[in-house]
Enzyme design. Structure first.
Site, mmCIF file in Angstrom:
data_model
loop_
_atom_site.group_PDB
_atom_site.id
_atom_site.type_symbol
_atom_site.label_atom_id
_atom_site.label_comp_id
_atom_site.label_asym_id
_atom_site.label_seq_id
_atom_site.Cartn_x
_atom_site.Cartn_y
_atom_site.Cartn_z
ATOM 1 N N GLY A 72 0.813 -1.204 0.000
ATOM 2 C CA GLY A 72 0.000 0.000 0.000
ATOM 3 C C GLY A 72 0.849 1.258 0.000
ATOM 4 O O GLY A 72 0.532 2.244 -0.671
ATOM 5 N N GLY A 201 -2.668 -6.201 -0.142
ATOM 6 C CA GLY A 201 -3.124 -7.579 -0.056
ATOM 7 C C GLY A 201 -3.298 -8.098 1.363
ATOM 8 O O GLY A 201 -4.295 -8.740 1.676
ATOM 9 N N HIS A 202 -2.328 -7.774 2.239
ATOM 10 C CA HIS A 202 -2.346 -8.455 3.544
ATOM 11 C C HIS A 202 -3.442 -7.965 4.478
ATOM 12 O O HIS A 202 -3.617 -8.508 5.560
ATOM 13 C CB HIS A 202 -0.972 -8.380 4.210
ATOM 14 C CG HIS A 202 -0.622 -7.046 4.772
ATOM 15 N ND1 HIS A 202 -0.632 -6.791 6.116
ATOM 16 C CD2 HIS A 202 -0.262 -5.893 4.175
ATOM 17 C CE1 HIS A 202 -0.268 -5.533 6.324
ATOM 18 N NE2 HIS A 202 -0.041 -4.977 5.164
ATOM 19 N N CYS A 326 3.699 4.383 24.027
ATOM 20 C CA CYS A 326 4.709 3.404 24.417
ATOM 21 C C CYS A 326 4.882 2.291 23.392
ATOM 22 O O CYS A 326 5.958 1.745 23.255
ATOM 23 C CB CYS A 326 4.370 2.810 25.764
ATOM 24 S SG CYS A 326 4.974 3.828 27.095
#
Lengths: 399, 311
Positions: A72, A201-202, A326
């Site tokens: 992306g 895709g992921h 954090c």
């Protein structure tokens, strides 16, 4: 006990069907799609087929409007850089303050090194874009407006169709980072005025390392990677055939499950929010609850810090995420929540639960069961938590 | 996910001494909710013996902040105030089996909270150091002001030097670009003010890759000879160490501090920090700098160990 994975906006598990579709292309069909023999043509055919599957998912008019990329981020970079390169005299970019770093960091860099003027449009307390400010920022110098379709942290959806029209009225190109939206909500680029759209895709059960940029036919594109003639010269480099084929299969599955995402997954998300809000004092849902992705819940817990919550959830076998300072290694909490002016007392304790079609009711019940005692334990350790004094004074930000 | 030691995890999941200490006679508050880290340390001190008989904490912060707070209470209970004040943030980190570099500030917070609580017990005011300018290195909490001071006081002209003096960019390295910018700006100002020779000023165009000093005159591709570097006698080593420390002292004195060689035992070099170095949050950085200089000078590894100034 089976772990509960509720961090699907970070990444998703690759579907079994996707893996099966990919496997032959590592071994038996290992050819280079560009080669003039059977090894090559088999792969070339499968890559073309995958392009068609992805075309259907985003409702593109032509399959050749899809350019495969590595992720992306590459798609976002390509869209913005190309728009600046192809339009001499237009050296301004309009974007929003809540974009993903893939857009924001590039814009910061262009501003500093190339004198590109960047307009960063603010959002309100619910994370909604200031459309008036957006309209005013557009002008004869605007090369491109780049606005995300849905926010990765809160799931808030922007009115992309309208924003694309406004950009065109100013003669500018319009790009949307739709990495979180594709596969979760129905998208039809052919019916819109969107010029370019990034996807990854992921985020939809395909592997990591594959993305795409939709480029409307007729929109000029300058490649970032120059070399061979792959992707019609728009993105050189040997096609990542197994991943492209995986992405195609994942796109087909996402269309199949679109209804499930809109109904069952949405119901799971709502059940989680209701369950937590009923059982835990001093917490609230952030974002535009009426216009957001069906899979995302972002809940801010007052007076505690997100990392502690995540560590304890993890111990209970639950995976979620936070935009807290954090976990990211910075002192500032999420730029999205700060842009929405979520007070510091709560912004540090915001937790994102993001679902996929693989989640179940049992998952939700386990989270609802675990969260109240975790929050109570951390609040007991917090110097800012004063028990009843806080609960009676609590004003939910989005009442 | 952070690579926390088992002990950090244990002190986070099962913290000791958390909660309010009703009979506390010293309370120290450090940090703020806006920063994402805040610690309240409550101590009960016996006014006659000055022994800390009990301590509790309340912490708003990440897992390692809670673990560091809990570790601090465990370390100081039973100690006199004077003994407790000798504890450094390194001691807290070591007690926990180490902290990720990005999380060292959690141990610094514990160190500060103890000072704040002791000041409160004695009825003194305690002022927290405030940051100046933009935060450049998020891992070590180094801001623009600190980098600028280091560059000006020590005439630094390379990013590597800035890293050695301030630690900035020493961990994840994502702040290399902003450091170059600060360095370029400050060097340019120094040239303008006549404090730096223009030829020495940082030039980003020339700094495309790190300049590595060849360790020996040999090409790295030349076949290795079996002859090792000549072994130094103990006397030669001590002499070299003394020279290196003498070279460093002017820099420390600029900050109102000083450093003295006490003893050398094998690869352990014992030094005494004095003046402003005592209690300085950056003393661990200073020691790191001393160690680096010694290793460079000797061509072999040594460990620099601080000797408490009371001894």
């Amino acid at each position: 006990m089976r772990p509960v994975y509720l961090d699907n906006n970070a990444t998703t598990r690759v579907s079994e069907e996707v893996v099966s579709a990919m496997l032959p292309f590592f071994t038996a069909q290992f050819g280079n799609a560009s080669s003039m023999h059977t090894f090559g043509s088999e792969v070339g055919g499968a890559v073309k087929n995958a392009r068609g599957q992805l075309q259907k998912l985003i409702g593109a008019a032509h399959d050749h409007e899809i350019v495969y990329t590595s992720c992306g981020t590459e798609s976002d970079n390509m869209a913005i850089l190309s728009a600046l390169e192809t339009q001499v005299g237009r050296n301004e970019v309009v974007t929003s303050v809540v974009e993903h770093p893939a857009v924001l960091a590039l814009c910061d860099y262009l501003e500093k090194t190339r004198g590109i003027k960047i307009h960063r449009i603010p959002v309100d307390a619910k994370g909604r874009l200031d459309v008036d400010a957006y309209r005013k920022a557009l002008g004869p110098k605007t090369a491109i407006a780049s606005i995300m379709w849905a926010n990765n942290e809160t799931g808030t959806i922007f009115p992309i169709a309208r924003l694309a029209e406004l950009a065109h009225e100013a003669g500018a190109l319009f790009h949307t980072d739709a990495v979180q939206a594709v596969g979760k909500i129905t998208i039809n680029v052919a019916d819109s005025e969107i010029d370019m759209l990034s996807l990854s895709g992921h985020k939809l059960h395909a592997p990591k390392g594959i993305g795409a940029l939709y480029v409307r036919r007729g929109v000029r594109l300058r490649p970032m990677l120059r070399g061979g003639h792959q992707e019609r010269g728009r993105r050189a480099g040997t096609e990542n055939a197994p991943s492209i084929i995986g992405l195609g299969k994942a796109a087909e599955l996402a269309l199949e499950y679109m209804n499930d995402e809109q109904t069952r997954v949405r119901a799971l998300r709502d059940r989680l929010e209701d369950g937590i809000l009923q059982r835990v004092a001093n917490c609230f849902v952030t974002g535009d609850v009426e216009h957001r992705l069906p899979n995302t819940a972002n809940i801010a817990f007052e007076y505690i810090e997100g990392e502690g919550i995540l560590l304890m959830l993890n111990k209970a076998g639950i995976a979620a995420s936070s935009g807290s300072a954090c976990t990211s290694g910075s002192l500032e909490p999420s730029h999205v929540l700060r842009a929405m002016k979520v007070p510091y007392t709560a912004a540090h304790g915001a937790i994102r639960f993001s679902f996929s079609r693989e989640n179940t009711e049992e998952d939700v019940d386990r989270v609802i069961e675990a969260v109240p005692s975790i929050i109570a334990k951390l609040r007991e350790m917090s110097p800012f938590w004063k028990g009843e004094e806080n609960t009676t004074a609590f004003q939910p930000t989005y009442a | 996910m952070w690579d926390y030691s088992e002990k950090v995890k244990d002190y986070f999941f099962n913290p000791k001494n958390s909660g309010v200490l009703e009979e506390a006679n010293g309370v120290g508050d450090v940090g703020a909710i806006a920063c994402g880290d805040a610690l309240r340390l409550m101590i009960k001190v016996d006014p006659i013996t000055e022994i800390i008989t009990d301590a509790k904490f309340q912490t708003f912060g990440c897992g390692s902040a809670i673990a560091s707070s809990s570790a601090l209470t465990e370390i100081i209970i039973g100690k006199t105030i004077a003994e407790a004040m000798e504890i450094t943030n390194q001691d807290i980190a070591e007690f926990l089996g180490g902290l990720p570099p990005e999380k060292m500030h959690c141990s610094v917070m514990g160190y500060e909270a103890l000072r704040a609580a002791v000041a409160n017990y004695r009825g003194e005011a305690w002022a927290e150091d405030h940051e100046e300018g933009a935060l450049i290195c998020k891992c070590f909490g180094v801001d623009e002001g600190m980098i600028e001071r280091a560059v000006r006081m020590n005439s630094l002209t390379s990013v590597e030097q800035v890293q050695h003096f301030t630690k900035a960019s020493g961990s994840c390295g994502t702040c290399l670009e902003p450091i170059e910018e600060v360095l370029q700006r400050v060097n340019a100002e120094m040239v303008e003010e006549g404090l730096l020779d223009a030829a020495l000023a940082f030039d980003p165009a020339a700094a495309v890759r790190p300049v590595r000093k060849p360790k020996s005159g040999q090409s790295p591709l030349a076949p290795k000879t079996s002859v090792a570097t000549p072994k130094l006698t103990n006397l030669q080593r001590i002499k070299l160490i003394e020279e290196a420390i003498t070279d460093l002292r002017p820099y420390l004195k600029q900050d109102g501090g000083d450093c003295e060689l006490i003893d050398v035992d094998g690869d352990q070099v014992f030094v005494k920090l004095s003046g402003a170095c005592i209690g300085c949050q950056m003393s661990s950085v200073t020691l790191g700098g001393v160690q680096e200089r010694l290793v460079e000078k000797l061509g072999q590894f040594v460990r620099v160990i601080p000797v408490p100034s009371a001894h």
